[in-house]
Design a protein around this motif. Structure first.
Motif, short mmCIF file in Angstrom:
data_model
loop_
_atom_site.label_atom_id
_atom_site.label_comp_id
_atom_site.label_asym_id
_atom_site.label_seq_id
_atom_site.Cartn_x
_atom_site.Cartn_y
_atom_site.Cartn_z
N GLY A 1 34.90 47.84 41.78
CA GLY A 1 36.21 47.58 42.77
C GLY A 1 36.67 48.79 43.45
O GLY A 1 38.15 48.29 43.28
N VAL B 1 41.39 44.28 46.75
CA VAL B 1 41.73 45.21 46.53
C VAL B 1 42.19 46.31 47.69
O VAL B 1 43.48 46.87 47.69
CB VAL B 1 40.23 46.09 46.22
N PRO C 1 36.79 39.96 37.97
CA PRO C 1 37.40 41.30 38.79
C PRO C 1 37.75 40.82 39.91
O PRO C 1 37.95 40.07 40.34
CB PRO C 1 35.90 41.41 38.98
N ARG D 1 42.58 46.82 39.62
CA ARG D 1 41.17 45.98 38.40
C ARG D 1 41.98 45.64 37.24
O ARG D 1 41.33 44.47 36.68
CB ARG D 1 40.28 46.96 38.86
#
Lengths: 724, 481
Positions: free
Chosen positions: A657, A125, A119, A109
């Motif tokens: 995130g 992620v 983001p 992030r």
């Protein structure tokens, strides 16, 4: 940063101007002669100029650049590249211990916002957190640096320095219909990783280095981005103000020197004389100001009659662009009429009516330890067909010397600053004696000397800094956030953190990473991004999303014409139209600079209107409804309690995130339950509810509206607008 | 657990002090102002203190504690309002005599025939100050006024002059007078920002928001725009679709999570300040509308300001709002009369000034009287003026061009002598001639009335101690009582 010089100049020049009204018209020439003859007056400053002393040259930033070796450290196990040894050395001196690396979710992030201003998507992620590759992080950085979003992020940093706007300012605040081309050039140049030396050269003298090249022509828009009193009565005054602004801007942006302070008198603190200022200004004296020039680099001699119209100028220019095909786009760029130089003068007390002795173009002495001269004529490296004086090309070459102590320290510090929130020197536009000292002078010099070794590649410099252990550190030592840490690491981390807070509250030594608040532009982009609304359109004329009603009513109607295509309202913030006299309200409350002077470091205030903007604006309402719509639709195939849990998780992952922990899920469930009950009891018709967009067919309006509220509250978390 | 106090709302260092200052009355007593302006701000070049609006003492005992600036945008004509020029009447129709030399004007009117005062002047009150028939109500307050008839500035253009009257400089981007006062004095009232601007509903002045900007001072000191009516501040009201309990629920949820977030980041004053700013923002939503709700004002008061009358209702309402804010402890309220054109009477002074005087005369007089009867005028400074005056020569027959070289402003109230005129223009009102008062001098005088030595109220920026008066400014002691 704003210099005082322009103000003083104007106030001072206006006094004689006033006197002028009371005096016979020929008083000025007499005045100058008197001034010249009087003993001890400043007109002969070039002759009586105070020489630069050895002591002057001792100030840290004026000293020659040397390449320090990374120092020895006790803990040889910590650190990944030479940067870390410079940092660790100072920490060890203070008995401080750096924090362990942030966990991967935090890191992706951080670095994604850092390089792209956006983001990371949940899938990104997940991929990174579970990536088994040794060099997963390096790969991530390479991917981000290669994305076009990188230029859209870092371009804004540069536009802050360029005091970029698309209007003139002052009363009429006229449109500059092609100003966006410079913005696009910056974004594109950063994305192509144009070497920094070339990046500078093109902005100072693109027309001289590459005549006929549209790219190079547009790049020279840099110096002419500033405000301009188009409606001032005296053309000479206007010219004087603009030339001084250009000179001061070049000094601030490339040299980190407030040389603008020397336009009325010698600099009070730095060894910069008034003559230094006007010698540097002499480099720009030949520039043909106040006319638009072809942005395709083609030569053009006659003005195209832009002067004539005033009233309907804006409509006309817009019409010109779309209707007929009138030839190349025109704009404010550097252009000279042949290579014959105009004489330039020191302006007595900064007064444009009082030209003092003639000065030759030269570089500020304190920044020019080599005594390099401005090339006396069109230099050999200029192409044959050059029809300019070559002065700016000479300046550009000097500014990009691979051993330039100021120019290189300035850019090294700027890049560092945007990765850490603060520079090694915390006054990025002031490296002179009135600025702050660097926290790590050797490190700054090492990076400054490294840039030319990296072929002036900013992307390689980013990569170097971002892969350091220093950058990767956690920003807090309180272990609950750092799931990957061992028990031992936790104990040590909390202890180091405590000591760092106590001994180094401002974190100058970097025993932890800094927490950073996102800029207004990044917050808006994040809102659009997490709600799946961000348009991917790139480039082109600045777009105008609707303004809040209260503001709409208080401005000239023709000053903000909402873009007809709704998708344009959802484009990245850097593509929003920049009106000098009206900052976009959402950015205004989040400290966007006013584009009148180069800004190297934004303020970071915390005021209630920011809370109001995040709670009550159309922007956040729309984002909340669309985020809710995406999430509810995505989880619609699930059933029962699992469904709501999945919804909460997905909203968290998209906006923050990360996954919520159990306590957070419980809080969210509690919010949704109580709010749904309440909305049911209120019995408002569903058109009065903040329904998700789209609303899944099987969903009760009240529970769906409650979910929108939940999404809105996520946008109001500190976590949403802070990195780390 | 680590050896750090957790969780905590008290940031370390400078911000702790500020946080305590604002939390001092307990969160429950905090309202609009504190939220707007006192949340322990970080960043900027100055100390953390520079962005606070906690009340501060000026250098001297102040004669005025607060100020109302009635800004007549566009340039009201001094020779038709406050500066009677018999010679101008006498020579009307003739060109300006050669002896006046060259005149710089905006629209090349220097050679046009002189235009006599378009309405008659008469001596007013016990002081006998001459004021035009354009302003019968203000004329009734003549004995309260200190008219400065020798003001001058540096630019014939609107925006430059609007900037200069506000910031001292003709360039954009410097801090305005109200910002300097907010920075220097803070605010005693925690329900309102220190510096409030009430713009003309017809539009912003030429040059726009930089006129009330904070320049290089922290953004906390910039003017907050407020409007009369239901939506006084941008984004103040919750979205209609969140009109039920939604907003409170969202805030409650965010507060809990923000505290968890903070607990793992102990020591971050900025995060604590943001938590507080939400609490304050929430309260502001009711505080600001309460302020603009005039239903509690008596019929007599409303009449005094001309509220309810067609011509004066709008400006009268804003004048009354100004008084209400002053009562709440706002330091500096600025009212603009005139949209983007305003008092800019290039074509027909009689018609233009007729309109604007009708709109503002009674409300301004009402404000003075109301402040007087409430005992507020003793320590409230009122300033009336534009960005410049107008030329004695005509333009397009019955209009006048801009004139920064000589014009009038007046002050009343806190520490100012009543019923006097200071300085003079030349015989026709072209240039300030006797006891000249540059805008810097006016600013120096205002700062002195509010307790400041204008040379000491500074802010270090780019290595230089900046001030409102730059390197000039002289206090006009003769207007101070």
């Amino acid at each position: 940063m704003r210099g005082h010089g322009r103000e003083s100049v104007n106030r001072r020049l206006m006094i004689p101007l006033l006197l002028g009204l009371l005096c016979p018209p020929d008083a000025f020439s007499v005045d100058v002669d008197v001034e010249r003859g009087a003993p001890g007056t400043i007109d002969d400053a070039a002759k009586d100029e105070r020489p630069i002393t050895t002591e002057d040259r001792e100030h840290w930033s004026f000293r020659p650049l040397r390449r320090p070796s990374p120092p020895a450290v006790k803990n040889a196990r910590w650190g990944r590249n030479p940067i870390d040894r410079f940092i660790l050395r100072r920490l060890e001196e203070k008995n401080l211990v750096p924090l362990p690396p942030a966990d991967r979710a935090t890191l992706i992030r951080r670095v994604t916002f850092d390089l792209t201003g956006l983001p990371p998507a949940p899938s990104e992620v997940d991929a990174f957190v579970s990536d088994p590759a040794q060099d997963a992080y390096e790969q991530l950085i390479d991917r981000l640096l290669a994305s076009t979003a990188y230029g859209e992020r870092w371009g804004q940093h540069w536009l802050d320095l360029a005091r970029f706007a698309e209007t003139d300012g002052f009363e009429q605040d006229h449109l500059r219909p092609n100003a966006w081309r410079y913005r696009d050039w910056i974004i594109d140049a950063l994305n192509r990783d144009v070497p920094y030396d070339e990046f500078v050269r093109l902005q100072i003298a693109g027309d001289e280095f590459r005549p006929g090249d549209p790219d190079a022509a547009v790049a020279t828009g840099f110096a002419l981005c500033g405000p301009d009193m188009t409606d001032i009565n005296l053309k000479e005054e206007r010219r004087h103000v603009v030339l001084n602004d250009i000179t001061a801007t070049v000094g601030t942006v490339f040299l980190g020197l407030n040389i603008g302070c020397a336009q009325c008198h010698d600099h009070k603190f730095d060894p910069i004389s008034q003559a230094d200022f006007y010698r540097l200004r002499a480099v720009f004296e030949n520039v043909d100001l106040f006319r638009d020039h072809p942005l395709d680099g083609s030569p053009r001699e006659e003005s195209s009659g832009r002067k004539k119209t005033t009233k309907s100028k804006e409509q006309k220019q817009t019409a010109n662009q779309t209707a007929k095909k009138p030839g190349p786009p025109m704009g404010r760029v550097f252009h000279e009429q042949g290579s014959k130089r105009k004489p330039s003068h020191l302006m007595v007390r900064g007064d444009f009516k009082r030209p003092g002795p003639t000065l030759l173009p030269a570089f500020p002495r304190i920044a020019n330890p080599w005594g390099e001269r401005v090339a006396p004529s069109v230099a050999e490296s200029l192409p044959e067909e050059a029809s300019t004086s070559g002065l700016r090309a000479s300046l550009a070459r000097w500014l990009t010397r691979p051993d330039h102590p100021l120019a290189l320290r300035v850019i090294a510090n700027r890049v560092w600053q945007h990765h850490f929130g603060e520079g090694l020197v915390r006054t990025p536009n002031l490296l002179g004696t009135t600025g702050q000292e660097p926290s790590h002078p050797e490190l700054l010099d090492w990076i400054a000397t490294e840039l030319p070794r990296l072929d002036w590649s900013l992307k390689r410099l980013h990569r170097l800094i971002l892969t350091s252990a220093t950058y990767r550190q956690a920003s807090t030592g309180l272990a609950d956030t750092m799931v990957a840490w061992t028990e031992d690491q936790r104990r040590q981390a909390s202890e180091s953190y405590r000591r760092s807070l106590e001994l180094d509250p401002e974190n100058r030594l970097l025993a932890r990473q800094n927490r950073r608040r996102l800029e207004g532009e990044a917050i808006r982009d994040a809102l659009l991004s997490v709600s799946g609304r961000l348009s991917v359109r790139r480039g082109g004329p600045g777009v105008m999303p609707p303004l809040p009603r209260e503001i709409r009513n208080s401005i000239r109607k023709d000053h903000w014409k909402v873009s007809p295509d709704e998708e344009d309202h959802r484009r990245r913030s850097i593509y929003l139209f920049v009106r000098r006299n009206l900052r976009y309200p959402f950015f205004d409350v989040f400290d966007r600079p006013d584009s009148n002077m180069p800004c190297g470091r934004r303020d970071r205030t915390t005021i209630a209107p920011q809370a109001l903007a995040l709670l009550n604006s159309d922007l956040t309402l729309d984002a909340a409804r669309h985020l809710a719509g995406i999430v509810l639709t995505d989880c619609a195939r699930l059933e029962g309690a699992a469904r709501q849990r999945a919804e909460i998780q997905l909203a968290y992952r998209r906006s923050l995130g990360r996954r919520p922990d159990d306590a957070e899920i419980e809080l969210a469930e509690e919010l949704l339950r109580s709010l749904t009950t309440r909305l049911d009891a209120e019995g408002r018709p569903s058109e009065d509810l903040a329904l998700p967009e789209p609303l899944p067919v099987d969903r009760s309006p009240t529970s769906a509206a409650a979910f929108t509220t939940f999404c809105l509250s996520l946008f109001n978390l500190n976590e949403f607008i802070y990195i780390d | 657990m680590p050896n750090v106090t957790l969780p905590t709302d008290l940031p370390p260092g400078g911000t702790r002090r500020e946080f305590l200052a604002q939390a001092g009355g307990g969160i429950g007593s905090l309202a609009l102002a504190a939220m707007l302006h006192d949340e322990g701000l970080l960043g900027g070049e100055g100390s953390h203190d520079a962005s606070s609006t906690r009340p501060r003492q000026p250098h001297y005992p102040p004669r005025a504690k607060r100020m109302i600036h009635l800004f007549m945008h566009g340039g009201p004509s001094h020779v038709d309002l406050f500066d009677s020029k018999p010679a101008l009447k006498k020579y009307a129709g003739q060109p300006l005599p050669e002896s006046f030399g060259q005149v710089m004007t905006r629209r090349k009117v220097a050679k046009n025939p002189l235009l006599g005062p378009v309405r008659p002047f008469r001596p007013r009150g016990a002081s006998g100050l001459e004021i035009s028939d354009f302003l019968p109500h203000i004329a009734g307050c003549a004995d309260e006024l200190a008219i400065i008839r020798s003001c001058h500035g540096d630019s014939v253009n609107h925006p430059q002059s609007v900037y200069q009257m506000n910031t001292g400089s003709i360039l954009m981007g410097k801090p305005s007078l109200g910002s300097w006062l907010s920075y220097g004095l803070g605010t005693e009232c925690r329900d309102m920002p220190a510096y409030v601007v009430l713009p003309d509903p017809g539009g912003a002045p030429k040059g726009g928001p930089p006129a009330w900007g904070s320049g290089f001072l922290p953004a906390t000191h910039q003017g907050t725009l407020m409007r009369a009516g239901k939506e006084p501040i941008v984004n103040l009201r919750p979205q209609p679709r969140f009109s039920g309990g939604e907003q409170r629920a969202a805030l409650e949820f965010a507060r809990k999570l923000n505290r968890r977030h903070l607990a793992l980041r102990a020591g971050d004053g900025e995060l604590s300040a943001r938590i507080a700013s939400y609490e304050l923002a929430y309260r502001m939503q009711s505080a600001a509308p309460a302020l603009v709700d005039l239903s509690g004002e008596s019929e007599a008061t409303r009449k005094l300001y001309g509220i309810g009358e067609k011509d004066t209702d709008e400006f009268g309402t804003r004048c009354l709002l100004a008084r209400r804010m002053i009562e709440q402890g706002v330091r500096f309220v600025q009212l603009y009369s005139g949209d983007t054109g305003g008092w800019d009477a290039h074509k027909n002074v009689l018609k233009n000034h007729g309109t604007y005087c009708r709109r503002t005369d009674k409300p301004v007089a009402g404000l003075l009287k109301d402040l007087r009867q409430r005992g507020l005028l003793d320590d409230t400074l009122v300033l009336w003026g534009g960005e410049f005056g107008r030329m004695p020569m005509s333009e397009q027959g019955t209009g006048r061009d801009h004139n920064p070289w000589g014009y009038s402003v007046w002050m009343a109230g806190g520490g100012v002598k009543g019923g006097i005129a200071y300085g003079a223009t030349d015989d026709v009102g072209l240039r300030a001639a006797v006891d000249k008062v540059h805008v810097h001098d006016l600013h120096a005088t205002i700062l002195r009335l509010l307790g400041f030595n204008h040379e000491w109220l500074t802010y270090s920026h780019n290595g230089r101690d900046e001030r409102l008066t730059d390197v000039a400014g002289r206090v006009v002691w003769d207007v101070i009582a």
